[in-house]
Write a protein that holds these residues in place. Structure first.
Motif, PDB file in Angstrom:
ATOM      1  N   THR A 115     -10.472  -7.318   9.130  1.00 22.04           N
ATOM      2  CA  THR A 115      -9.212  -6.543   8.474  1.00 22.04           C
ATOM      3  C   THR A 115      -8.021  -7.199   8.481  1.00 22.04           C
ATOM      4  O   THR A 115      -7.598  -7.521   7.206  1.00 22.04           O
ATOM      5  CB  THR A 115      -8.996  -5.121   9.249  1.00 22.04           C
ATOM      6  OG1 THR A 115     -10.356  -4.380   9.246  1.00 22.04           O
ATOM      7  CG2 THR A 115      -7.800  -4.452   8.694  1.00 22.04           C
ATOM      8  N   VAL A 116      -7.704  -7.941   9.357  1.00 21.24           N
ATOM      9  CA  VAL A 116      -6.392  -8.960   9.248  1.00 21.24           C
ATOM     10  C   VAL A 116      -6.758 -10.278   8.316  1.00 21.24           C
ATOM     11  O   VAL A 116      -6.172 -10.441   7.561  1.00 21.24           O
ATOM     12  CB  VAL A 116      -6.065  -9.479  10.481  1.00 21.24           C
ATOM     13  CG1 VAL A 116      -4.933 -10.425  10.460  1.00 21.24           C
ATOM     14  CG2 VAL A 116      -5.461  -8.038  11.262  1.00 21.24           C
TER      15      VAL A 116
ATOM     16  N   ARG B  87       7.795  -3.658  17.528  1.00 24.74           N
ATOM     17  CA  ARG B  87       6.557  -3.001  17.695  1.00 24.74           C
ATOM     18  C   ARG B  87       6.021  -4.064  18.699  1.00 24.74           C
ATOM     19  O   ARG B  87       5.341  -3.432  19.516  1.00 24.74           O
ATOM     20  CB  ARG B  87       5.888  -2.614  16.468  1.00 24.74           C
ATOM     21  CG  ARG B  87       4.725  -1.695  16.562  1.00 24.74           C
ATOM     22  CD  ARG B  87       4.094  -1.002  15.532  1.00 24.74           C
ATOM     23  NE  ARG B  87       3.859  -2.274  14.548  1.00 24.74           N
ATOM     24  CZ  ARG B  87       3.215  -3.318  13.991  1.00 24.74           C
ATOM     25  NH1 ARG B  87       1.989  -3.051  15.188  1.00 24.74           N
ATOM     26  NH2 ARG B  87       3.087  -4.087  13.131  1.00 24.74           N
TER      27      ARG B  87
ATOM     28  N   LEU C  48     -11.477  -7.128  21.000  1.00 26.17           N
ATOM     29  CA  LEU C  48     -11.421  -6.888  19.319  1.00 26.17           C
ATOM     30  C   LEU C  48     -12.659  -6.857  18.551  1.00 26.17           C
ATOM     31  O   LEU C  48     -13.388  -7.518  18.876  1.00 26.17           O
ATOM     32  CB  LEU C  48     -10.752  -8.335  18.999  1.00 26.17           C
ATOM     33  CG  LEU C  48     -10.307  -8.339  17.273  1.00 26.17           C
ATOM     34  CD1 LEU C  48      -9.333  -7.422  16.833  1.00 26.17           C
ATOM     35  CD2 LEU C  48      -9.746  -9.790  16.755  1.00 26.17           C
ATOM     36  N   SER C  49     -12.672  -5.828  17.790  1.00 27.27           N
ATOM     37  CA  SER C  49     -13.892  -5.632  17.024  1.00 27.27           C
ATOM     38  C   SER C  49     -14.096  -6.650  15.927  1.00 27.27           C
ATOM     39  O   SER C  49     -13.004  -6.856  15.357  1.00 27.27           O
ATOM     40  CB  SER C  49     -14.020  -4.095  16.485  1.00 27.27           C
ATOM     41  OG  SER C  49     -13.110  -3.947  15.661  1.00 27.27           O
TER      42      SER C  49
ATOM     43  N   LEU D 279      -1.698  -6.474  18.583  1.00 20.09           N
ATOM     44  CA  LEU D 279      -2.026  -7.458  19.544  1.00 20.09           C
ATOM     45  C   LEU D 279      -3.185  -6.787  20.183  1.00 20.09           C
ATOM     46  O   LEU D 279      -3.370  -5.782  20.298  1.00 20.09           O
ATOM     47  CB  LEU D 279      -0.823  -7.216  20.734  1.00 20.09           C
ATOM     48  CG  LEU D 279       0.376  -7.863  20.393  1.00 20.09           C
ATOM     49  CD1 LEU D 279       1.498  -7.448  21.547  1.00 20.09           C
ATOM     50  CD2 LEU D 279       0.419  -9.667  20.009  1.00 20.09           C
ATOM     51  N   CYS D 280      -4.087  -8.026  20.201  1.00 22.09           N
ATOM     52  CA  CYS D 280      -5.500  -7.483  20.891  1.00 22.09           C
ATOM     53  C   CYS D 280      -6.191  -8.767  21.625  1.00 22.09           C
ATOM     54  O   CYS D 280      -6.287  -9.713  21.000  1.00 22.09           O
ATOM     55  CB  CYS D 280      -6.471  -6.851  19.746  1.00 22.09           C
ATOM     56  SG  CYS D 280      -7.654  -6.159  20.366  1.00 22.09           S
TER      57      CYS D 280
ATOM     58  N   ALA E 248       0.570  -8.574   4.928  1.00 23.56           N
ATOM     59  CA  ALA E 248       0.094  -8.993   6.335  1.00 23.56           C
ATOM     60  C   ALA E 248      -0.148  -7.960   7.231  1.00 23.56           C
ATOM     61  O   ALA E 248       0.447  -6.685   6.985  1.00 23.56           O
ATOM     62  CB  ALA E 248       1.000  -9.930   6.991  1.00 23.56           C
ATOM     63  N   GLY E 249      -1.188  -8.083   8.007  1.00 24.82           N
ATOM     64  CA  GLY E 249      -1.690  -7.007   9.003  1.00 24.82           C
ATOM     65  C   GLY E 249      -1.285  -7.709  10.330  1.00 24.82           C
ATOM     66  O   GLY E 249      -1.617  -8.832  10.703  1.00 24.82           O
ATOM     67  N   ASN E 250      -0.705  -6.877  11.408  1.00 21.00           N
ATOM     68  CA  ASN E 250      -0.625  -7.526  12.743  1.00 21.00           C
ATOM     69  C   ASN E 250      -0.841  -6.316  13.825  1.00 21.00           C
ATOM     70  O   ASN E 250      -0.422  -5.437  13.465  1.00 21.00           O
ATOM     71  CB  ASN E 250       0.313  -8.449  12.829  1.00 21.00           C
ATOM     72  CG  ASN E 250       0.409  -9.418  14.017  1.00 21.00           C
ATOM     73  OD1 ASN E 250      -0.575  -9.396  14.695  1.00 21.00           O
ATOM     74  ND2 ASN E 250       1.453 -10.250  14.056  1.00 21.00           N
TER      75      ASN E 250
ATOM     76  N   ILE F 225      -6.550  -8.895   4.770  1.00 19.43           N
ATOM     77  CA  ILE F 225      -5.220  -8.614   4.310  1.00 19.43           C
ATOM     78  C   ILE F 225      -4.445  -9.856   4.001  1.00 19.43           C
ATOM     79  O   ILE F 225      -4.111 -10.330   2.972  1.00 19.43           O
ATOM     80  CB  ILE F 225      -4.380  -7.789   5.197  1.00 19.43           C
ATOM     81  CG1 ILE F 225      -5.000  -6.485   5.448  1.00 19.43           C
ATOM     82  CG2 ILE F 225      -2.822  -7.444   4.601  1.00 19.43           C
ATOM     83  CD1 ILE F 225      -4.506  -5.695   6.585  1.00 19.43           C
TER      84      ILE F 225
ATOM     85  N   ARG G  68      -6.356  -6.398  -0.530  1.00 18.39           N
ATOM     86  CA  ARG G  68      -7.516  -6.585  -0.251  1.00 18.39           C
ATOM     87  C   ARG G  68      -8.531  -6.439  -1.540  1.00 18.39           C
ATOM     88  O   ARG G  68      -9.564  -6.595  -1.519  1.00 18.39           O
ATOM     89  CB  ARG G  68      -8.076  -5.702   0.931  1.00 18.39           C
ATOM     90  CG  ARG G  68      -7.402  -6.197   2.131  1.00 18.39           C
ATOM     91  CD  ARG G  68      -7.719  -5.324   3.183  1.00 18.39           C
ATOM     92  NE  ARG G  68      -6.938  -3.945   3.192  1.00 18.39           N
ATOM     93  CZ  ARG G  68      -6.874  -3.254   4.084  1.00 18.39           C
ATOM     94  NH1 ARG G  68      -7.591  -3.252   5.476  1.00 18.39           N
ATOM     95  NH2 ARG G  68      -6.219  -1.862   4.154  1.00 18.39           N
TER      96      ARG G  68
ATOM     97  N   ASN H 272     -14.734  -5.858  12.947  1.00 20.10           N
ATOM     98  CA  ASN H 272     -13.998  -5.263  11.759  1.00 20.10           C
ATOM     99  C   ASN H 272     -12.527  -5.332  11.796  1.00 20.10           C
ATOM    100  O   ASN H 272     -11.797  -5.465  10.958  1.00 20.10           O
ATOM    101  CB  ASN H 272     -14.316  -3.736  11.567  1.00 20.10           C
ATOM    102  CG  ASN H 272     -13.786  -3.120  10.445  1.00 20.10           C
ATOM    103  OD1 ASN H 272     -13.938  -3.792   9.303  1.00 20.10           O
ATOM    104  ND2 ASN H 272     -13.208  -2.027  10.404  1.00 20.10           N
ATOM    105  N   GLY H 273     -11.891  -5.394  12.917  1.00 21.30           N
ATOM    106  CA  GLY H 273     -10.487  -5.627  13.388  1.00 21.30           C
ATOM    107  C   GLY H 273     -10.088  -6.867  12.874  1.00 21.30           C
ATOM    108  O   GLY H 273      -9.218  -7.322  12.305  1.00 21.30           O
TER     109      GLY H 273
ATOM    110  N   ARG I 258       0.794  -1.284  -0.150  1.00 22.07           N
ATOM    111  CA  ARG I 258      -0.050  -0.251   0.015  1.00 22.07           C
ATOM    112  C   ARG I 258       0.936   1.060  -0.068  1.00 22.07           C
ATOM    113  O   ARG I 258       0.539   2.138  -0.610  1.00 22.07           O
ATOM    114  CB  ARG I 258      -1.006   0.171   1.200  1.00 22.07           C
ATOM    115  CG  ARG I 258      -2.093  -0.875   1.126  1.00 22.07           C
ATOM    116  CD  ARG I 258      -3.057  -0.589   2.246  1.00 22.07           C
ATOM    117  NE  ARG I 258      -2.595  -0.897   3.396  1.00 22.07           N
ATOM    118  CZ  ARG I 258      -3.027  -0.461   4.632  1.00 22.07           C
ATOM    119  NH1 ARG I 258      -4.421   0.137   4.715  1.00 22.07           N
ATOM    120  NH2 ARG I 258      -2.375  -0.960   5.932  1.00 22.07           N
TER     121      ARG I 258
END
Ligand code: COA
Length: 260
Positions: A115-116, A201, A108-109, A102-103, A98-100, A119, A71, A111-112, A44
């Motif tokens: 989203t992962v 991170r 976690l919603s 910690l939750c 990839a998306g990452n 991706i 996506r 949509n969260g 992106r």
């Protein structure tokens, strides 16, 4: 790290690498170029792509950068079409975008979570689907970057665990469906790799020692460890390996990836 493979093992090949601007897949793109491949990188963020393109070209390699979101299937089709326009073909596809984060699952919603999955899992499918015609022509191959999080269970990572389990399913299914076209489909499941942005991170320094105790080989991995595994899997040395996700984690998952 000392070079293990001959400089020309990927001579004449064109590799299309998603997430190729940074981290593990950025390293794979650079390593492929260093071993003779022409690489196309997509993600992106155009600024990340530009920096990696420069790095590859400074080292004498060839790189084509095209921005896009895995996506979005039309973005992927555009990136694939522009790569074919530029290089004439695609032999190797690396799905690394990839998306990452910690939750905890109860915070976690939907949509969260989605989203992962979008991706990692849908993005991997989109890219495989969009490159199929080219891979069929070149009798090429796909390398999917997975994880070990879902082998047991990893708290705070339900979204990534579910997404990567889906990626592993894609690896197996496509190896079965597309093997008859001469297309090999494999994966790599990296363990804890210390020199990635994600690890810096996601991992607070005090936890590093705790994790190291859960790695039989006694050290974190490095991006170069994954580069070498990727070079092996896409090379002719692995020409009879299909449908496999190679774990490259120093034995970590056998002791459990959670910290409890
Ligand atoms: N904790 C909990 N939920 C999070 C989150 C976090 N740290 N980060 C994102 N989300 C949720 C958002 O709240 C949102 O859900 P909501 O609409 O219900 O609030 C959903 O995920 C989408 O977030 P958004 O930021 O709009 O998505 P995006 O498409 O711009 O980016 C990521 C998604 C995963 C790429 C983003 O979190 C990110 O930039 N991560 C860092 C980069 C990265 O992951 N690199 C790969 C390393 S392996």
């Amino acid at each position: 790290m000392t070079k293990i493979f001959a400089d020309n093992i990927l001579e004449g090949k064109v590799a299309f690498v998603t997430g190729g601007g940074t981290g593990i897949t950025g390293g794979i793109a650079r390593a492929f170029a260093e071993h003779g491949a022409k690489v196309a990188i997509t993600s992106r963020k155009i600024e990340n792509l530009k920096a990696m393109k420069q790095k590859i070209e400074d080292a004498g390699g060839e790189c084509f950068a095209v921005a896009g979101d895995v996506r979005d299937f039309s973005d992927v089709q555009n990136a694939v079409a522009r790569t074919v326009e530029h290089y004439g073909k695609i032999d190797i596809v690396v799905n690394g975008a990839a998306g990452n984060f910690l939750c905890a699952a109860d915070e976690l919603s939907p949509n969260g979570f989605g989203t992962v999955v979008d991706i990692d899992t849908k993005g991997t499918f989109n890219v495989c689907r969009a490159t199929f015609d080219e891979l069929k022509k070149s009798r090429g191959q796909i390398l999917n970057i997975s994880a070990t999080l879902h082998y047991l269970a990893t708290p705070m990572q339900i979204h990534v665990s579910a997404a990567k389990a889906g990626v592993d399913a894609i690896t197996r299914n496509l190896s079965v469906e597309w093997g008859r076209h001469g297309i090999r489909v494999n994966g790599i499941a990296p363990g804890p790799i210390e020199d990635t942005e994600g690890m810096k991170r996601l991992l607070p320094e005090p936890l590093k020692e705790k994790i190291t105790r859960k790695i039989p080989l006694g050290r974190f991995g490095r991006i170069a460890d994954i580069e070498n595994a990727a070079l092996f899997l896409v090379s002719d040395a692995a020409s009879y390996i299909d449908g496999v996700t190679l774990v490259v984690d120093g034995g970590n998952w056998l002791l459990g990836t959670s910290l409890s």
